[in-house]
Scaffold this motif. Structure first.
Motif, mmCIF file in Angstrom:
data_model
loop_
_atom_site.group_PDB
_atom_site.id
_atom_site.type_symbol
_atom_site.label_atom_id
_atom_site.label_comp_id
_atom_site.label_asym_id
_atom_site.label_seq_id
_atom_site.Cartn_x
_atom_site.Cartn_y
_atom_site.Cartn_z
ATOM 1 N N HIS A 120 31.861 41.344 37.969
ATOM 2 C CA HIS A 120 32.471 41.853 38.942
ATOM 3 C C HIS A 120 31.969 43.333 39.174
ATOM 4 O O HIS A 120 32.190 44.371 38.264
ATOM 5 N N GLN A 122 31.579 47.192 39.819
ATOM 6 C CA GLN A 122 32.661 48.446 39.715
ATOM 7 C C GLN A 122 32.136 49.177 41.108
ATOM 8 O O GLN A 122 31.411 49.984 41.081
ATOM 9 N N ARG A 187 37.753 46.404 38.118
ATOM 10 C CA ARG A 187 38.090 45.005 38.428
ATOM 11 C C ARG A 187 37.485 44.269 37.223
ATOM 12 O O ARG A 187 36.412 44.462 36.607
ATOM 13 N N ASP A 190 38.606 37.575 38.411
ATOM 14 C CA ASP A 190 38.734 37.084 39.851
ATOM 15 C C ASP A 190 39.703 35.790 39.761
ATOM 16 O O ASP A 190 40.087 35.395 38.479
ATOM 17 N N ALA A 204 38.013 40.425 46.092
ATOM 18 C CA ALA A 204 37.784 41.727 45.843
ATOM 19 C C ALA A 204 37.850 42.746 47.058
ATOM 20 O O ALA A 204 38.310 43.895 47.228
ATOM 21 N N ARG A 209 44.601 42.736 47.966
ATOM 22 C CA ARG A 209 44.171 43.137 46.607
ATOM 23 C C ARG A 209 44.447 44.711 46.757
ATOM 24 O O ARG A 209 44.909 45.400 45.670
ATOM 25 N N GLU A 213 47.509 46.176 44.587
ATOM 26 C CA GLU A 213 47.251 47.312 43.594
ATOM 27 C C GLU A 213 47.702 48.637 43.484
ATOM 28 O O GLU A 213 48.343 49.222 42.693
ATOM 29 N N GLU A 251 45.563 44.165 34.946
ATOM 30 C CA GLU A 251 44.190 44.899 35.281
ATOM 31 C C GLU A 251 44.516 46.223 35.993
ATOM 32 O O GLU A 251 43.736 47.235 35.892
#
Lengths: 702, 101
Positions: A120, A122, A187, A190, A204, A209, A213, A251
């Motif tokens: 994933h 960043q 992250r 997934d 993502a 998302r 978040e 997360e």
């Protein structure tokens, strides 16, 4: 009301309250949806903000904010603008697109939790949101998360009178303005990590998302002082059936915990929140957390040391609340790896931290018996006193002196008298050809080790011993080399008990037996090199830098307050005689300077001297630390080059990461001395691998 | 008096920590409580007769704000498998470390 909102926005900008300003922009945007604000005037607001974003000769962190504020409002109003002002919206998109593509991203490397681009990516926060907005646009601005209560009143609102926003004149940039630092989006999950049967984790680059978040972070911010309520509020998330909520919560929390340069709240705030979540929802959260730990451990090879430390601290703390139950067996492969590899290092550090929260036998009992786990177990935290009668490696004369000292201390003679027992000890420095040696390392070692040995029972015992012999120790350490000897003796006797070493150094700094610079020089000295990849070394360094920073901050605060008082007194009535009389009277009565008393010019001058002095000390401390880093790293690179070996080993990564960590953790303080560091240390002669970290550090504010 | 006592509780940086195991050491308490800030001192509660730890202690911080963090984040969590209870304390006075034996 619209006008007052617009005024608020302006005030927030003036006061550098960037988050509030961002929410104002979002709110004003949402007002377009309920026909309170006209779409045209919102576009004008965005245009003004984009102008500010494109203004030359202003820091990128400032320009980024304007773009971020627009992007973070677009999910609310994108659809409406698309329907009413499609061309303007396209034009805005073009401008932002070219802005994003021209940005400098030197800060990115140092802010990533993982240096490697793993599964994933960043992503940089602004870039990530930009991708999400682009995707949203391709979906014709349809999103499924935002609550829109005004939809119910659409017919009524559509006839409402629309207002225009007054023009916004963003305050100009000044040197004193502080902008939000760039971020990296954390992250670790997934959709493949979540259960197949449950709801799907938004991708993502899906706007959901971002929105979820952000929403979860807000809930966290509002409730964190009450961890039980915070856990309940997170678990009661409004649209919880649409997303794998537990994964997103974990997360977000881990992302906050690992946030660089520093987390917003105490690490234990996140830790205790996760304990609460486990207790509130024992059927799901513990499993998700365990999965998270496995994923983090799997990717630990390239995790930066700051995140590594926080991970080890949190995990050991978490285990201590759940009887240290963990599938340690699964981690046996790391027993075969080389010592400095982050995986065995992590297990070792976690066990060491578990030991601090429990006791030796407990830690021995929690790891699998049949495997060779002893390799990673911390040593038994006991003193290693050198001057015992059965130690044949020490000159018997010294042992006798030490035993006499012990007897004398136990008889409770005065410290001065007890110290006399060491008067005949030879000075090794003189024997090595330094007839005028100003201190005697042997005397220091015998005294310090013996005192700590006698006070080995607990911290309190050790502190009492130090307090009783404070004067003697202070006199012994009048040279920095002598202070380093004292610290070396602490290490000699307590190297199996890092926590003891840490609190002893802390105490010695507080009681001014040793100075910050001596601690820094000691940590980077040859004796300590073998421990450089261990966490406790950096705990001690961090604590030392913080002590210095606190001292500077305190003196600066006191000076500012006194100046303020002087100014106030000068403006009030030119200080009449009676007032001066009153002040003197009070002073006599209390015997100390009263805080409310009017300071004199001389007092202020004295305080200014003190502040300047402290700042010089602080600058010197950073110079020592960074110079030492440059030295050991350069030497290492050169040595590997001559041996024809690749220098990018675990040791190198650890050490470079620790350099980065000092820059990040203390960025506010280091920042003040950037110019000095640039001219004196991070010059063009320094290997580019090392000077790169300095460049990344500067990028945080440029 | 009572109001004095209440005022002291609002300003104190000392916590009474209870429900500890008799085997919990000063080192463990230090490790846990220093997660909230720098500690000035820890005073272990001792049995009146044997002078051995007997399940409580006083933790004193330098700053009130740090003590408040401990009230928020340590109170009600575990140390040595026991739920730690913290409460404001008006300040340690010599002699109070001895519990009822």
């Amino acid at each position: 009301m619209v006008e007052s909102m617009a005024k608020h926005l302006k005030d927030y900008l003036k006061n550098c309250e960037w988050e509030k300003a961002r929410y104002s922009v979002r709110f004003l945007s949402d007002l377009v949806n309920c026909h309170v604000v006209s779409a045209g005037s919102l576009i004008q607001l965005y245009d003004t903000m984009m102008e500010a974003a494109l203004e030359p000769n202003t820091p990128q962190v400032r320009r980024d904010w304007f773009v971020y504020a627009i992007l973070s409002a677009l999910p609310w109003v994108g659809r409406e603008l698309f329907e009413k002002k499609e061309r303007d919206l396209d034009r805005l998109k073009e401008t932002i697109d070219s802005y994003i593509s021209r940005r400098v991203k030197d800060h990115l490397v140092s802010l990533r939790v993982w240096t490697g681009q793993t599964l994933h990516p960043q992503e940089e926060y602004l870039e990530c949101l930009w991708f999400q907005i682009c995707k949203l646009r391709n979906d014709y601005w349809q999103e499924k998360h935002i609550v829109r209560p005004y939809l119910a009143f659409d017919t009524l609102l559509s006839e409402a009178l629309q207002h225009s926003l007054p023009p916004l004149n963003p305050p100009r940039h000044t040197e004193s303005m502080v902008y939000p630092m760039p971020k990296v989006i954390f992250r670790m999950f997934d959709y493949t990590d979540c259960p197949e049967l449950g709801p799907v984790l938004p991708g993502a680059h899906s706007i959901e998302r971002y929105l979820i978040e952000e929403h979860l972070s807000q809930i966290l911010d509002q409730n964190i002082p009450e961890r039980k309520e915070c856990a309940a509020a997170l678990l009661a998330f409004p649209q919880k059936s649409k997303v794998p909520l537990e994964y997103m919560i974990i997360e977000v929390i881990l992302g906050e915990l690992f946030r660089l340069p520093t987390p917003q709240y105490l690490e234990i705030a996140y830790g205790s929140l996760m304990i609460e979540l486990c207790k509130s929802q024992p059927s799901t959260i513990p499993q998700v957390l365990a999965q998270a730990v496995e994923i983090l451990f799997d990717r630990i090879d390239t995790m930066n040391p700051s995140s590594f430390d926080r991970f080890a601290n949190w995990f050991s703390y978490h285990l201590s609340n759940f009887q240290f139950k963990w599938s340690w067996y699964d981690w046996t492969p790391c027993l075969e790896m080389e010592q400095d590899h982050p995986k065995p290092r992590f297990v070792q550090e976690v066990l060491e931290k578990c030991l601090r929260l429990s006791y030796y036998q407990r830690v021995v009992d929690i790891v699998p018996k049949e495997k060779n786990f002893e390799k990673l177990l911390p040593p038994k935290p006991e003193p290693r006193y050198k001057y015992t009668e059965d130690n044949n490696n020490v000159d018997p004369v010294v042992v006798i002196a030490a035993q006499n000292l012990i007897a004398s201390v136990k008889r409770k003679t005065t410290p001065e008298e007890a110290f006399l027992t060491l008067r005949d000890l030879p000075n090794p420095l003189q024997e090595e050809g330094e007839p005028d040696a100003p201190y005697n390392p042997l005397k220091i070692d015998v005294l310090v080790q013996t005192l700590l040995y006698l006070g080995a029972k607990s911290f309190t015992h050790a502190f009492q011993a130090l307090a009783k012999y404070h004067q003697i120790l202070k006199a012994l350490g009048s040279y920095e080399e002598a202070q380093i000897c004292i610290l070396r003796s602490v290490y000699e006797i307590w190297h199996d008990h890092p926590q003891m070493m840490t609190v002893l150094v802390d105490k010695m700094l507080r009681t001014e037996i040793v100075e910050c610079s001596a601690v820094a020089n000691w940590l980077f000295s040859r004796d300590m090199m073998q421990d450089l990849t261990r966490m406790y070394i950096w705990e001690i360094l961090d604590m030392t830098i913080r002590k210095m920073s606190k001292r500077v901050a305190k003196l600066e605060r006191e000076l500012a307050e006194s100046k303020e008082k002087l100014k106030a007194a000068a403006t009030s009535d030119g200080s009449s005689d009676s007032e001066a009389e009153y002040g003197r009277g009070r002073k006599r009565k209390h015997g100390v300077d009263m805080p409310s008393e009017k300071p004199t010019e001389e007092m202020i001058e004295r305080m200014e001297d003190k502040v300047e002095h402290a700042q010089t000390d602080q600058k010197n401390l950073f110079l020592i630390i960074f110079q030492r880093f440059i030295m050991i790293l350069s030497e290492y690179i050169v040595r590997c080059d001559t041996d024809g070996k690749d220098f990018k080993t675990h040791w190198y990564r650890w050490t470079l990461g620790r350099l980065q960590q000092v820059f990040l953790t203390h960025n506010e303080q280091v920042h003040r001395y950037s110019d000095t560091l640039e001219t004196l240390l991070f010059t063009s002669d320094v290997d580019s691998h090392i000077s790169e970290t300095f460049k990344q550090f500067l990028a945080l504010r440029s | 008096t009572r109001t004095e006592q209440e005022r002291a509780l609002l300003q104190t940086t000392t916590l009474y920590v209870g429900n500890l195991s008799f085997f919990t050491t000063e080192e463990q308490i230090h490790e846990l409580f220093s997660k909230c800030g720098d500690l000035r001192r820890i005073i272990m509660g001792l049995d009146k007769v044997n002078r051995t730890p007997c399940g409580f202690c006083f933790v004193e911080y330098y700053l009130r704000a740090d003590a408040e963090m401990a009230m928020r984040y340590v109170n009600g969590t575990r140390l040595d498998d026991r739920i730690v209870r913290t409460d404001w304390d008006a300040g340690f006075v010599e002699g109070r470390q001895y519990g009822r034996g």
